[in-house]
Scaffold this motif. Structure first.
Motif, PDB file in Angstrom:
ATOM      1  N   VAL A 224      30.231   1.806  80.827  1.00 50.98           N
ATOM      2  CA  VAL A 224      30.392   2.717  81.835  1.00 50.98           C
ATOM      3  C   VAL A 224      28.980   3.538  82.026  1.00 50.98           C
ATOM      4  CG1 VAL A 224      31.301   4.377  83.481  1.00 50.98           C
ATOM      5  CG2 VAL A 224      32.768   3.000  81.893  1.00 50.98           C
ATOM      6  N   ALA A 225      28.040   3.128  83.032  1.00 53.07           N
ATOM      7  CA  ALA A 225      26.756   3.948  83.134  1.00 53.07           C
ATOM      8  C   ALA A 225      27.014   5.442  83.400  1.00 53.07           C
ATOM      9  CB  ALA A 225      26.004   3.250  84.201  1.00 53.07           C
ATOM     10  N   GLN A 226      26.165   6.030  83.055  1.00 52.46           N
ATOM     11  CA  GLN A 226      26.274   7.779  83.088  1.00 52.46           C
ATOM     12  C   GLN A 226      25.255   7.872  84.410  1.00 52.46           C
ATOM     13  OE1 GLN A 226      28.052   9.785  81.515  1.00 52.46           O
ATOM     14  NE2 GLN A 226      28.715   8.468  79.679  1.00 52.46           N
ATOM     15  N   SER A 227      25.871   8.529  85.413  1.00 53.15           N
ATOM     16  CA  SER A 227      24.940   8.690  86.512  1.00 53.15           C
ATOM     17  C   SER A 227      24.078   9.980  86.302  1.00 53.15           C
ATOM     18  CB  SER A 227      25.824   8.872  87.740  1.00 53.15           C
ATOM     19  OG  SER A 227      26.680   9.894  87.635  1.00 53.15           O
ATOM     20  N   TRP A 228      23.308  10.355  87.225  1.00 56.67           N
ATOM     21  CA  TRP A 228      22.703  11.695  87.536  1.00 56.67           C
ATOM     22  C   TRP A 228      23.757  12.516  87.141  1.00 56.67           C
ATOM     23  CZ3 TRP A 228      17.471  12.281  86.962  1.00 56.67           C
ATOM     24  CH2 TRP A 228      16.543  11.034  87.313  1.00 56.67           C
ATOM     25  N   ARG A 229      23.548  13.848  86.753  1.00 55.10           N
ATOM     26  CA  ARG A 229      24.197  14.686  86.513  1.00 55.10           C
ATOM     27  C   ARG A 229      23.801  16.072  86.599  1.00 55.10           C
ATOM     28  NH1 ARG A 229      29.019  12.789  84.403  1.00 55.10           N
ATOM     29  NH2 ARG A 229      29.871  15.012  84.236  1.00 55.10           N
ATOM     30  N   HIS A 230      24.381  17.319  87.024  1.00 55.39           N
ATOM     31  CA  HIS A 230      23.796  18.438  86.901  1.00 55.39           C
ATOM     32  C   HIS A 230      23.559  18.924  85.554  1.00 55.39           C
ATOM     33  CE1 HIS A 230      24.310  19.263  91.300  1.00 55.39           C
ATOM     34  NE2 HIS A 230      25.592  18.931  91.052  1.00 55.39           N
ATOM     35  N   GLY A 231      22.304  19.350  85.268  1.00 52.25           N
ATOM     36  CA  GLY A 231      21.956  19.601  83.818  1.00 52.25           C
ATOM     37  C   GLY A 231      21.766  21.147  83.614  1.00 52.25           C
ATOM     38  N   PRO A 232      20.944  21.635  82.640  1.00 52.41           N
ATOM     39  CA  PRO A 232      20.873  23.007  82.295  1.00 52.41           C
ATOM     40  C   PRO A 232      20.046  23.606  83.383  1.00 52.41           C
ATOM     41  CG  PRO A 232      20.185  21.597  80.471  1.00 52.41           C
ATOM     42  CD  PRO A 232      20.454  20.628  81.678  1.00 52.41           C
ATOM     43  N   GLU A 233      20.493  24.884  83.743  1.00 51.18           N
ATOM     44  CA  GLU A 233      19.733  25.672  84.866  1.00 51.18           C
ATOM     45  C   GLU A 233      19.431  27.022  84.261  1.00 51.18           C
ATOM     46  OE1 GLU A 233      23.525  27.509  87.179  1.00 51.18           O
ATOM     47  OE2 GLU A 233      23.053  25.485  87.529  1.00 51.18           O
ATOM     48  N   ILE A 234      18.537  27.449  85.160  1.00 55.18           N
ATOM     49  CA  ILE A 234      18.170  29.018  84.742  1.00 55.18           C
ATOM     50  C   ILE A 234      18.085  29.776  86.264  1.00 55.18           C
ATOM     51  CG2 ILE A 234      16.461  30.964  84.117  1.00 55.18           C
ATOM     52  CD1 ILE A 234      15.681  28.490  82.005  1.00 55.18           C
ATOM     53  N   ASP A 235      18.950  30.711  86.577  1.00 58.60           N
ATOM     54  CA  ASP A 235      18.741  31.344  87.857  1.00 58.60           C
ATOM     55  C   ASP A 235      18.382  32.693  87.748  1.00 58.60           C
ATOM     56  OD1 ASP A 235      19.251  32.330  90.488  1.00 58.60           O
ATOM     57  OD2 ASP A 235      21.671  31.689  90.245  1.00 58.60           O
ATOM     58  N   LYS A 236      17.156  32.948  88.478  1.00 63.41           N
ATOM     59  CA  LYS A 236      16.531  34.164  88.552  1.00 63.41           C
ATOM     60  C   LYS A 236      17.265  35.092  89.597  1.00 63.41           C
ATOM     61  CE  LYS A 236      11.836  36.264  89.715  1.00 63.41           C
ATOM     62  NZ  LYS A 236      10.585  35.952  90.113  1.00 63.41           N
ATOM     63  N   GLY A 237      17.968  34.525  90.214  1.00 65.04           N
ATOM     64  CA  GLY A 237      18.439  35.534  91.413  1.00 65.04           C
ATOM     65  C   GLY A 237      17.483  35.869  92.626  1.00 65.04           C
ATOM     66  N   GLY A 238      16.417  35.246  92.461  1.00 65.21           N
ATOM     67  CA  GLY A 238      15.568  35.383  93.556  1.00 65.21           C
ATOM     68  C   GLY A 238      14.263  34.345  93.648  1.00 65.21           C
ATOM     69  N   ARG A 239      13.508  34.416  94.397  1.00 63.35           N
ATOM     70  CA  ARG A 239      12.349  33.517  94.684  1.00 63.35           C
ATOM     71  C   ARG A 239      11.521  33.635  93.375  1.00 63.35           C
ATOM     72  NH1 ARG A 239       9.531  34.396  99.513  1.00 63.35           N
ATOM     73  NH2 ARG A 239      11.266  33.321 100.387  1.00 63.35           N
ATOM     74  N   TRP A 240      11.003  32.307  92.624  1.00 63.96           N
ATOM     75  CA  TRP A 240      10.266  32.197  91.436  1.00 63.96           C
ATOM     76  C   TRP A 240       8.890  32.261  92.170  1.00 63.96           C
ATOM     77  CZ3 TRP A 240      11.977  32.135  86.747  1.00 63.96           C
ATOM     78  CH2 TRP A 240      13.170  31.755  86.391  1.00 63.96           C
ATOM     79  N   HIS A 241       7.686  32.672  91.238  1.00 62.26           N
ATOM     80  CA  HIS A 241       6.595  32.598  91.506  1.00 62.26           C
ATOM     81  C   HIS A 241       5.982  31.261  90.976  1.00 62.26           C
ATOM     82  CE1 HIS A 241       2.154  33.289  91.271  1.00 62.26           C
ATOM     83  NE2 HIS A 241       2.281  33.959  92.187  1.00 62.26           N
ATOM     84  N   PRO A 242       5.120  30.588  91.458  1.00 59.03           N
ATOM     85  CA  PRO A 242       4.753  29.480  90.408  1.00 59.03           C
ATOM     86  C   PRO A 242       4.223  29.627  89.284  1.00 59.03           C
ATOM     87  CG  PRO A 242       3.929  29.089  92.733  1.00 59.03           C
ATOM     88  CD  PRO A 242       4.368  30.604  92.643  1.00 59.03           C
ATOM     89  N   ALA A 243       3.504  30.790  88.989  1.00 59.90           N
ATOM     90  CA  ALA A 243       2.882  30.995  87.608  1.00 59.90           C
ATOM     91  C   ALA A 243       3.902  31.251  86.541  1.00 59.90           C
ATOM     92  CB  ALA A 243       2.288  32.320  87.704  1.00 59.90           C
ATOM     93  N   GLU A 244       5.504  31.574  87.032  1.00 65.60           N
ATOM     94  CA  GLU A 244       6.533  31.825  86.102  1.00 65.60           C
ATOM     95  C   GLU A 244       7.223  30.511  85.552  1.00 65.60           C
ATOM     96  OE1 GLU A 244       8.873  35.634  87.521  1.00 65.60           O
ATOM     97  OE2 GLU A 244       8.665  34.416  89.158  1.00 65.60           O
ATOM     98  N   LEU A 245       6.990  29.543  86.228  1.00 59.24           N
ATOM     99  CA  LEU A 245       7.764  28.444  85.840  1.00 59.24           C
ATOM    100  C   LEU A 245       7.384  27.362  84.874  1.00 59.24           C
ATOM    101  CD1 LEU A 245       8.538  27.389  89.850  1.00 59.24           C
ATOM    102  CD2 LEU A 245      10.186  28.319  87.978  1.00 59.24           C
ATOM    103  N   GLY A 246       6.312  27.395  84.305  1.00 55.31           N
ATOM    104  CA  GLY A 246       5.749  26.730  83.269  1.00 55.31           C
ATOM    105  C   GLY A 246       6.770  26.824  82.098  1.00 55.31           C
TER     106      GLY A 246
END
Length: 304
Positions: free
Chosen positions: A261-283
């Motif tokens: 049985v093939a494994q499909s795309w699944r929701h994986g690890p996540e980080i929620d800031k609770g607000g909008r990210w700044h591009p410089a934070e995302l690295g």
């Protein structure tokens, strides 16, 4: 073991004149089904061959005591796909199983891939699956609304290329990935009408893969030929039977004697800031997420 598990069922197999499709048609007939053998009868490049492979397979089935009808409808033509469904129902009183198998290849590296080569592969594979599922689905919906819900099945044909990607096959990989996506949506929508929808990702020696598997021929001692198209069909027959009623929205890989049985795309690890990210934070955020996630499977054709 029930060797006639599809007795009384009406089955359409597209691209059934040769290779895997032919093996499916013969296997369904051996399992007791009435089989519509659909094949337009063209070469891999789309040119007319003047051959009638669908009629040849029908003759094989008839000689073995089965019932079959040859169809040359172009399943990637929306109107012709509707006619295929309508004529099947008219001739045999219904439709229980649709096996979408028809396909072509136009392999080329992405930077050399022509628009026509992209369009042709998308048309036959992806539109060819959509058109038949759409019209068969409409028939099954009408039957359910009339109080005649059929224990119906759709088996689509994806590919390892669609699940993982394959170098030199951007068009084919995209079309086969689309078929996997179509399968899960169709399973969710058509389940209301008694229809299950699954897909297979087969590995076998056919006209489309003969160069890839040229060195994997049948063993000279008559032993097991892992790349024989006939190895794929038992799973497809089971998926087309009444026994598979509780299985839907799945993609199965099958090669030789292996089924997975093939494994499909699944929701994986996540980080929620609770607000909008700044591009410089995302690295560092992305680095953390990737560190927690499993490595993706390599694309076919890439060194492992």
């Amino acid at each position: 073991m029930n060797n006639r598990m599809c007795r009384g069922r009406v089955v359409v197999v597209t691209g059934a004149g040769r290779g895997i499709g032919r093996a499916h048609a013969l296997a369904f007939a051996d399992a007791g089904a009435t089989v519509v053998v659909n094949d337009v009868g063209v070469a891999l490049d789309g040119a007319s061959t003047g051959e009638g492979p669908a009629a040849d397979v029908v003759a094989e089935i008839t000689e073995r005591g089965g019932t079959a009808w040859a169809s040359t409808h172009d399943v990637a033509d929306f109107t012709a796909a509707a006619e295929l469904v309508d004529e099947t129902v008219s001739r045999f009183g219904g439709l229980d199983v649709l096996v979408n198998n028809a396909g072509v290849v136009r392999d080329r590296m992405l930077v050399n891939l022509g628009e026509d080569e992209w369009d042709t592969v998308m048309r036959v594979h992806l539109k060819g699956h959509f058109a038949t599922v759409r019209h068969a689905g409409a028939y099954w919906r009408a039957e359910a609304k009339a109080g005649r819900t059929r224990d119906a099945r759709v088996i689509n044909t994806s590919s390892g290329a669609g699940l993982l990607g394959s170098v030199g096959q951007a068009n084919y990989s995209a079309a086969k990935a689309g078929i996997a996506g179509l399968t899960v949506v169709a399973a969710a929508e058509l389940g209301h009408y008694g229809v299950t929808v699954n897909a297979i990702a087969p590995a076998a020696r056919t006209r489309m893969t003969e160069e890839v598997f040229a060195d994997m021929m049948a063993r000279p001692d008559g032993g097991f030929d892992a790349m024989a198209p006939e190895n794929v069909s038992p799973l497809v027959v089971w998926l087309g039977s009444r026994e598979s009623a509780d299985v839907t929205g799945r993609v199965f890989e099958v090669e030789g004697g292996k089924v997975s049985v093939a494994q499909s795309w699944r929701h994986g690890p996540e980080i929620d800031k609770g607000g909008r990210w700044h591009p410089a934070e995302l690295g560092p955020v992305v680095a953390d997420l990737l560190a927690k996630a499993p490595d993706p499977e390599p694309v076919y054709g890439v060194s492992r």
